[in-house]
Each structure stands twice: as structure tokens, then as C-alpha cells.
Design a protein around this motif. Structure first.
Motif, PDB file in Angstrom:
ATOM      1  N   UNK A 342       0.704  -1.090   0.104  1.00 23.39           N
ATOM      2  CA  UNK A 342       0.037   0.069  -0.091  1.00 23.39           C
ATOM      3  C   UNK A 342       0.780   1.174   0.143  1.00 23.39           C
ATOM      4  N   UNK A 343       0.656   1.912  -0.949  1.00 23.13           N
ATOM      5  CA  UNK A 343       1.440   3.279  -0.904  1.00 23.13           C
ATOM      6  C   UNK A 343       1.225   4.583  -0.077  1.00 23.13           C
ATOM      7  N   UNK A 344       0.401   4.184   0.823  1.00 17.14           N
ATOM      8  CA  UNK A 344       0.130   4.878   2.320  1.00 17.14           C
ATOM      9  C   UNK A 344       1.142   4.748   3.192  1.00 17.14           C
ATOM     10  N   UNK A 345       1.818   3.563   3.250  1.00 14.19           N
ATOM     11  CA  UNK A 345       2.564   3.273   4.257  1.00 14.19           C
ATOM     12  C   UNK A 345       4.088   3.174   3.939  1.00 14.19           C
ATOM     13  N   UNK A 346       4.714   3.746   2.841  1.00 11.79           N
ATOM     14  CA  UNK A 346       5.853   3.933   2.486  1.00 11.79           C
ATOM     15  C   UNK A 346       6.286   5.320   2.261  1.00 11.79           C
ATOM     16  N   UNK A 347       7.822   5.731   2.505  1.00 11.27           N
ATOM     17  CA  UNK A 347       7.995   7.120   2.134  1.00 11.27           C
ATOM     18  C   UNK A 347       8.148   7.351   0.723  1.00 11.27           C
ATOM     19  N   UNK A 348       8.061   8.517   0.169  1.00 10.67           N
ATOM     20  CA  UNK A 348       7.826   8.785  -1.111  1.00 10.67           C
ATOM     21  C   UNK A 348       9.284   9.065  -1.799  1.00 10.67           C
ATOM     22  N   UNK A 349      10.076   9.935  -0.980  1.00 13.00           N
ATOM     23  CA  UNK A 349      11.141  10.541  -1.367  1.00 13.00           C
ATOM     24  C   UNK A 349      10.739  11.724  -2.257  1.00 13.00           C
TER      25      UNK A 349
END
Length: 356
Positions: A342-349
Motif C-alpha cells: 500500500x502506497x500509504x505506508x512507505x516514504x515517497x522520496x
């Protein structure tokens, strides 16, 4: 062997508790005593598929077996931070492909972060940090000025600058997981943040920077699965080629126009659909590939040539089973698997649109 936790691996029309346990046992039967997980016994190991199978073991609660798989990678990492592309039946000193593929190398960050989220084991995370750090540093040596990641380094040290969209999308996911590990350890990596943003920008805005492989279904869905494309961009991409790649009732083509559906690509598309919030369609895809299940071993055949109504190749691969278990785990709400994809739980940079 521990008793696998299968409550989140039960899915109507896909897996019963007994079938899930059999699939987990099937992967464990392939794993060697030293932790290596080849495609199947007698075949080679590659670092990416080895890691995917280990992640499936963690999703089933087989944490000790998964840790042994990651320890195998740590023990046999090359001095430059890489691994070779293929090891004969997992034997580290019997290398069958001495290329060092960047997406294979980067994927350890995904596996290590998934294991940590599954176990909360800080000692494991600390012990694997040097391995992850060296792997990411190797990969970023091949990042091109346009943000894309070169495919591989040859054994003679020659770098291949050509970039693969699927591989770079997988690396984008791995970079975000590596940043999560760094954040957990309170060791900021600003260069990795810049690299992740530049890579995401290339994937979203510059398809010309990648080799043209649009016949492959992985190039279709991986920019979404890897987290580079989200929202309406992701939805539009999948809808545009849905009929081109999806064969109703059978699964997902590996390559068009070949009449060949594959379990791994089908399971990964299901996981991609889950990421987009389309669990119903994800379930349909997983249900459609149950014709690939081998009832005796609990493993899955790699693919099916529907024109000839024939299983091909005749191989039951650990990574096909692993990809299916991970998709089922996400649909079943397994927390670590959900957080990994899920993209909500990882840093984006770095924000991709701030790049040129």
C-alpha cells in the motif's frame, strides 16, 4: 516445521485453510537447509524470486524459514553489494548467470522490510541493514541522468545503461522500502530520496527512457504495483490494456499475442488491483488461475498454453506459489503485506513533479 497461520490465506474459490497450508508446505519443501529457495529442486535460484518466496513464508507465519532465506542472501552478497542473476539450485559457488541485475539486487529491501513488519524483530533489521545498504548503493550506481535505472552490470564490469520499465518500477518499490528501513533506524538517506523521486518521474513522464517491452504484461501493471503510478493515472493505465492482456476465466497473458497465461503475472495483477482498491476484480483473477494448482504438492504450474490446452512449462515454481500467497494475504488483510504494497505506508522520496 511450525504450523502455518492460514486464517488470512483463506479466500473463497482460491484457497481453503487446508490448501493454503499445503501451498506453504510446498514452498518449504523446495527450500534448502542453507535457506536458499530455488525455483524448484534441481533448478536455479535468482535473488528476486527467492525473496518473493521468503515473503510468502512470512505471510504464513513461517518466520524462521524466511529469516534463513534472508541470511542466505546476506552470507553470499558480492563485495560490490550485488548478487548474481542465477545460482544453480541455490548453491552460491555454482553460478549459472554472472550478470548482476539491478532489480534482482534491490528487492532485498522489500523482503527485509516485510520480515520486520511481520515480526517486529529489531535485531534482524540491524543485522540486515549493511546488506540492504550495500545493495541499494550498488543499484544506484546504475541510475541514469534521466532517473531510470540501467538493467544490469556484466561480469566484466560493463554497465548496461538500457533500462527496463518493469525492473525500474520494482526498484522504485524497493527504494521506498529501503527508505522505510533507514527511517526506522534513524539513518536518513537523502540521496536515496532524490533517486526515488527521479526514478518515479521517469516512470510517470518519460516512457521513451525505457526499452520498448509493451508486449509484456509486467510492463503494463508494474508501474502501478511498484507505486509510481497512482489514482486516475493507475486506473487509466490498467483499463487501457485490460482486454489485451486478461483472458477471462484463465488468467493473464505473459506476452501478447501468445496464447499463454501465467500464474505469477496473474497473481501480481491481482495484487495490483488490490492496491487500487479493486478487491472484487482481484478475487476474480485469482479464482481464474486455480486450473494451475497441483493438488498433490499445493504448488502452481508456471503457465498454460490455452490454444493447445497444455500446461507449459512442466514446472511447479516456488515463486508462482509465493506470488499467489502474497496476493491472497493482501486481500485477507495481513498487516505486513498490506503495508508493504500500500502506497500509504512507505516514504515517497522527492516529489516526482519537481524534477525536470
Amino acid at each position: 516445521m511450525t504450523t502455518p497461520r492460514t486464517e488470512h490465506l483463506v479466500l473463497p474459490g482460491v484457497l481453503t485453510a487446508e490448501e493454503a497450508a499445503a501451498t506453504v508446505a510446498g514452498i518449504l519443501s523446495v527450500q534448502r537447509e542453507d535457506g536458499a529457495i530455488p525455483w524448484f529442486r534441481g533448478h536455479h535460484l535468482d535473488p528476486w524470486d527467492h525473496t518473493e518466496a521468503a515473503m510468502a513464508l512470512d505471510a504464513a507465519g513461517e518466520h524462521e524459514a524466511a529469516e534463513r532465506a534472508y541470511t542466505w542472501l546476506a552470507r553470499h552478497q558480492n563485495a560490490d553489494g550485488s548478487w548474481y542473476a542465477a545460482y544453480a539450485d541455490g548453491a552460491f559457488d555454482d553460478v549459472s548467470d554472472r550478470g548482476r541485475e539491478t532489480n534482482f539486487v534491490a528487492y532485498i529491501a522489500v523482503g527485509v522490510w516485510h520480515h520486520y513488519l511481520s515480526t517486529g524483530d529489531d535485531t534482524f533489521l540491524d543485522s540486515m541493514w549493511p546488506t540492504v545498504y550495500a545493495a541499494i548503493e550498488f543499484v544506484l550506481q546504475l541510475q541514469q541522468p534521466g532517473g531510470q535505472i540501467g538493467w544490469k552490470r556484466e561480469d566484466d564490469g560493463t554497465d548496461t545503461a538500457d533500462a527496463l520499465l518493469t525492473g525500474s518500477s520494482s526498484i522504485h518499490h524497493a527504494l521506498r522500502c529501503a527508505l522505510a528501513i533507514a527511517e526506522q533506524r534513524e539513518e536518513p538517506q537523502p540521496d536515496w530520496e532524490l533517486a526515488a523521486g527521479a526514478l518515479r518521474h521517469a516512470i510517470r513522464r518519460h516512457p521513451e527512457r525505457f526499452l520498448d517491452k509493451d508486449r509484456y504484461s509486467m510492463d503494463w501493471y508494474y508501474p502501478v504495483l511498484g507505486g509510481a503510478l497512482t489514482g486516475t493515472e493507475a486506473k487509466s493505465r490498467l483499463e487501457a490494456d485490460w482486454e489485451r492482456f486478461v483472458v477471462p476465466g484463465l488468467g493473464v497473458r505473459c506476452v501478447v499475442p501468445n496464447p499463454w497465461v501465467t500464474g505469477g503475472e496473474s497473481a501480481e495483477l491481482a495484487l495490483t488491483l488490490w492496491v487500487m482498491g479493486e478487491s472484487d476484480r482481484a478475487l476474480e483473477i485469482l479464482q481464474s488461475i486455480q486450473h494451475l494448482r497441483d493438488s498433490e504438492t499445493g504448488l502452481y504450474w508456471t503457465g498454460y498454453v490455452f490454444k493447445d490446452q497444455a500446461i507449459w512449462p512442466r514446472e511447479l515454481t516456488s515463486w508462482t506459489a509465493g506470488s499467489l500467497l502474497l496476493a491472497v494475504a493482501a486481500l485477507g488483510g495481513h498487516e505486513a503485506t498490506c503495508r508493504i504494497f500500500s502506497g500509504d505506508h512507505l516514504p515517497n522520496g522527492l516529489d516526482p513533479d519537481c524534477c525536470g
